[in-house]
Design a protein around this motif. Structure first.
Motif, mmCIF file in Angstrom:
data_model
loop_
_atom_site.group_PDB
_atom_site.id
_atom_site.type_symbol
_atom_site.label_atom_id
_atom_site.label_comp_id
_atom_site.label_asym_id
_atom_site.label_seq_id
_atom_site.Cartn_x
_atom_site.Cartn_y
_atom_site.Cartn_z
ATOM 1 N N ALA A 168 5.402 -10.385 -3.026
ATOM 2 C CA ALA A 168 4.151 -9.816 -2.516
ATOM 3 C C ALA A 168 2.962 -10.693 -2.867
ATOM 4 O O ALA A 168 2.065 -10.913 -2.046
ATOM 5 N N GLN A 169 2.954 -11.218 -4.093
ATOM 6 C CA GLN A 169 1.836 -12.080 -4.496
ATOM 7 C C GLN A 169 1.826 -13.380 -3.697
ATOM 8 O O GLN A 169 0.763 -13.883 -3.333
ATOM 9 N N ALA A 170 3.028 -13.921 -3.398
ATOM 10 C CA ALA A 170 3.102 -15.149 -2.602
ATOM 11 C C ALA A 170 2.550 -14.924 -1.196
ATOM 12 O O ALA A 170 1.833 -15.760 -0.648
ATOM 13 N N VAL A 171 2.893 -13.771 -0.621
ATOM 14 C CA VAL A 171 2.394 -13.464 0.713
ATOM 15 C C VAL A 171 0.878 -13.312 0.702
ATOM 16 O O VAL A 171 0.171 -13.837 1.566
ATOM 17 N N LEU A 172 0.353 -12.619 -0.300
ATOM 18 C CA LEU A 172 -1.088 -12.382 -0.369
ATOM 19 C C LEU A 172 -1.875 -13.668 -0.609
ATOM 20 O O LEU A 172 -3.040 -13.765 -0.239
ATOM 21 N N ARG A 173 -1.242 -14.659 -1.235
ATOM 22 C CA ARG A 173 -1.932 -15.935 -1.490
ATOM 23 C C ARG A 173 -2.066 -16.779 -0.233
ATOM 24 O O ARG A 173 -2.845 -17.717 -0.188
ATOM 25 N N SER A 174 -1.262 -16.457 0.781
ATOM 26 C CA SER A 174 -1.282 -17.261 1.991
ATOM 27 C C SER A 174 -2.592 -17.072 2.748
ATOM 28 O O SER A 174 -3.098 -15.971 2.890
ATOM 29 N N ALA A 175 -3.141 -18.162 3.258
ATOM 30 C CA ALA A 175 -4.429 -18.086 3.964
ATOM 31 C C ALA A 175 -4.255 -17.517 5.376
ATOM 32 O O ALA A 175 -4.992 -16.642 5.796
ATOM 33 N N ALA A 176 -3.259 -18.017 6.115
ATOM 34 C CA ALA A 176 -3.027 -17.550 7.487
ATOM 35 C C ALA A 176 -2.047 -16.387 7.431
ATOM 36 O O ALA A 176 -0.854 -16.552 7.590
ATOM 37 N N ILE A 177 -2.565 -15.202 7.168
ATOM 38 C CA ILE A 177 -1.698 -14.073 6.863
ATOM 39 C C ILE A 177 -1.674 -13.073 8.006
ATOM 40 O O ILE A 177 -2.669 -12.871 8.689
ATOM 41 N N ASP A 178 -0.538 -12.470 8.208
ATOM 42 C CA ASP A 178 -0.431 -11.375 9.146
ATOM 43 C C ASP A 178 -1.057 -10.135 8.501
ATOM 44 O O ASP A 178 -0.740 -9.789 7.368
ATOM 45 N N ALA A 179 -1.937 -9.473 9.228
ATOM 46 C CA ALA A 179 -2.686 -8.350 8.650
ATOM 47 C C ALA A 179 -1.767 -7.238 8.162
ATOM 48 O O ALA A 179 -1.994 -6.648 7.095
ATOM 49 N N ILE A 226 1.122 -4.240 3.711
ATOM 50 C CA ILE A 226 2.358 -3.815 3.055
ATOM 51 C C ILE A 226 2.431 -4.349 1.633
ATOM 52 O O ILE A 226 2.721 -3.618 0.683
ATOM 53 N N CYS A 227 2.143 -5.636 1.468
ATOM 54 C CA CYS A 227 2.260 -6.253 0.147
ATOM 55 C C CYS A 227 1.227 -5.710 -0.826
ATOM 56 O O CYS A 227 1.507 -5.564 -2.021
ATOM 57 N N GLN A 228 0.038 -5.416 -0.339
ATOM 58 C CA GLN A 228 -0.966 -4.833 -1.227
ATOM 59 C C GLN A 228 -0.522 -3.447 -1.697
ATOM 60 O O GLN A 228 -0.690 -3.098 -2.872
ATOM 61 N N GLN A 229 0.088 -2.677 -0.822
ATOM 62 C CA GLN A 229 0.608 -1.368 -1.207
ATOM 63 C C GLN A 229 1.731 -1.500 -2.228
ATOM 64 O O GLN A 229 1.794 -0.737 -3.204
ATOM 65 N N VAL A 230 2.618 -2.476 -2.005
ATOM 66 C CA VAL A 230 3.712 -2.719 -2.960
ATOM 67 C C VAL A 230 3.149 -3.036 -4.339
ATOM 68 O O VAL A 230 3.564 -2.461 -5.351
ATOM 69 N N LEU A 231 2.198 -3.958 -4.395
ATOM 70 C CA LEU A 231 1.619 -4.350 -5.681
ATOM 71 C C LEU A 231 0.904 -3.178 -6.352
ATOM 72 O O LEU A 231 1.015 -2.985 -7.573
ATOM 73 N N ASN A 232 0.192 -2.399 -5.576
ATOM 74 C CA ASN A 232 -0.510 -1.248 -6.156
ATOM 75 C C ASN A 232 0.461 -0.264 -6.785
ATOM 76 O O ASN A 232 0.215 0.267 -7.872
ATOM 77 N N ARG A 233 1.582 -0.025 -6.105
ATOM 78 C CA ARG A 233 2.570 0.910 -6.645
ATOM 79 C C ARG A 233 3.251 0.342 -7.884
ATOM 80 O O ARG A 233 3.498 1.050 -8.851
ATOM 81 N N ILE A 234 3.573 -0.963 -7.831
ATOM 82 C CA ILE A 234 4.242 -1.591 -8.980
ATOM 83 C C ILE A 234 3.368 -1.497 -10.220
ATOM 84 O O ILE A 234 3.846 -1.181 -11.316
ATOM 85 N N GLU A 235 2.090 -1.771 -10.060
ATOM 86 C CA GLU A 235 1.190 -1.770 -11.214
ATOM 87 C C GLU A 235 1.044 -0.379 -11.830
ATOM 88 O O GLU A 235 0.692 -0.240 -12.994
ATOM 89 N N SER A 236 1.322 0.668 -11.053
ATOM 90 C CA SER A 236 1.155 2.032 -11.560
ATOM 91 C C SER A 236 2.429 2.590 -12.189
ATOM 92 O O SER A 236 2.431 3.711 -12.697
ATOM 93 N N LEU A 237 3.534 1.823 -12.165
ATOM 94 C CA LEU A 237 4.806 2.326 -12.666
ATOM 95 C C LEU A 237 4.985 2.061 -14.151
ATOM 96 O O LEU A 237 4.468 1.092 -14.706
ATOM 97 N N ASN A 238 5.757 2.926 -14.771
ATOM 98 C CA ASN A 238 6.127 2.755 -16.181
ATOM 99 C C ASN A 238 7.192 1.665 -16.272
ATOM 100 O O ASN A 238 8.232 1.754 -15.630
ATOM 101 N N GLU A 239 6.960 0.664 -17.097
ATOM 102 C CA GLU A 239 7.899 -0.461 -17.220
ATOM 103 C C GLU A 239 9.282 -0.003 -17.694
ATOM 104 O O GLU A 239 10.272 -0.668 -17.475
ATOM 105 N N ALA A 240 9.366 1.122 -18.354
ATOM 106 C CA ALA A 240 10.646 1.571 -18.912
ATOM 107 C C ALA A 240 11.613 2.079 -17.845
ATOM 108 O O ALA A 240 12.810 2.181 -18.089
ATOM 109 N N HIS A 241 11.117 2.399 -16.677
ATOM 110 C CA HIS A 241 11.959 2.985 -15.640
ATOM 111 C C HIS A 241 12.317 1.936 -14.590
ATOM 112 O O HIS A 241 11.812 1.948 -13.478
ATOM 113 N N ARG A 242 13.203 1.013 -14.975
ATOM 114 C CA ARG A 242 13.649 -0.046 -14.065
ATOM 115 C C ARG A 242 15.161 -0.191 -14.158
ATOM 116 O O ARG A 242 15.657 -1.045 -14.898
ATOM 117 N N PRO A 243 15.942 0.614 -13.492
ATOM 118 C CA PRO A 243 17.403 0.541 -13.597
ATOM 119 C C PRO A 243 17.963 -0.760 -13.033
ATOM 120 O O PRO A 243 17.376 -1.381 -12.157
#
Length: 288
Positions: A230-241, A246-263
């Protein structure tokens, strides 16, 4: 006057290529200018420019303006209008209706477009319309027919050796199998879509496929890999909107998760993650 008309037509094709790169603002402006130049000189060229402008407006997020333009063009169609152009207008109309969740109108428009393309044997038109109709049927919950249409679309794109187009139904097949929680099938289709997009070095298509792979990895709790992509996609200059969203939503959700819950997940996922890292590196390279 003839030179001016030819110049405007070439400008339309240039703008269509810009649309394929995901630069919808630039394409919409350029197509609007072309349409004005063609209005009094080349009526069918004007209708093509306006329909392509509406397509760019849809993906820019101006859904209702796009619908207004396309319905106006639809009302101006007559017996002299080429079938391919009528199909083009209905195809874009279906996409615009789908974007505002008016699925019955979207399906009706896309079925008209598909039938017209079949009647004139336009393989690329059949491929695009089949893919777009598949999206609408998937949104309506008709997964079996959506899958059939995506596969039909992919077969037609393969027939004409169009890797840019092929990435669309393959990616949509990945989305469909993700929805059905058939994750291995989803990963396979995303890998195929990614290979198609990268074969033609399409930054827009590569970005979109990677964003969906990030979404899949996040759903499988492989969030470190999802974050990298997601970060690689967001760094791209010529980006599909849409990929950016999608990637911004993914990153937002990841940042809000508890690190302990990663099976931990199955071994096949590590191969997918490796491929995704490679693709993310290539995506960055495309932009350098």
């Amino acid at each position: 006057a003839r030179d001016a008309t030819l110049s405007a037509r070439l400008c339309v094709w240039q703008a269509m290529l810009i649309t394929r790169r995901g630069a919808y603002d630039q394409a919409a402006r350029l197509l609007g200018e072309c349409a004005e130049q063609l209005k009094s000189r080349d009526w069918f060229g004007y209708m093509l420019a306006r329909s392509q402008m509406a397509y760019a407006l849809t993906f820019r997020g101006d859904h209702h303006e796009a619908l207004k333009v396309l319905n106006h063009l639809k009302a101006q169609v007559d017996a002299q209008t080429p079938s391919w152009l009528v199909a083009n207008i209905h195809n874009f109309l279906g996409i615009a209706y789908e974007s505002v969740e008016e699925y019955e109108h979207a399906e009706a428009a896309l079925r008209v477009a598909l039938e017209l393309n079949q009647s004139i044997g336009h393989c690329r038109g059949i491929a695009f319309c089949s893919n777009n109709l598949g999206i609408v049927l998937e949104m309506k919950g008709d997964y079996a027919n959506a899958e059939r249409l995506y596969q039909r679309s992919a077969d037609h794109f393969l027939e004409i050796d169009d890797n840019f187009g092929l990435a669309l139904p393959l990616s949509n097949l990945g989305d469909l199998h993700t929805t059905l929680r058939q994750f291995e099938q989803a990963a396979r289709h995303y890998e195929e879509a990614l290979a198609s997009a990268m074969a033609v070095q399409s930054l827009s298509q590569t970005s979109m496929v990677l964003s969906r792979m990030a979404l899949l990895l996040e759903q499988l709790s492989c969030r470190a890999d999802a974050r990298v992509i997601a970060q690689a996609v967001l760094r791209s200059a010529a980006i599909d909107a849409r990929a950016h969203e999608i990637c911004q939503q993914v990153l937002n959700r990841i940042e809000s998760l508890n690190e302990a819950h990663r099976p931990n997940k199955a071994k096949w996922l590590s191969a997918l993650a490796d491929l995704s890292h490679f693709a993310a590196q290539r995506l960055t390279a495309f932009n350098e």
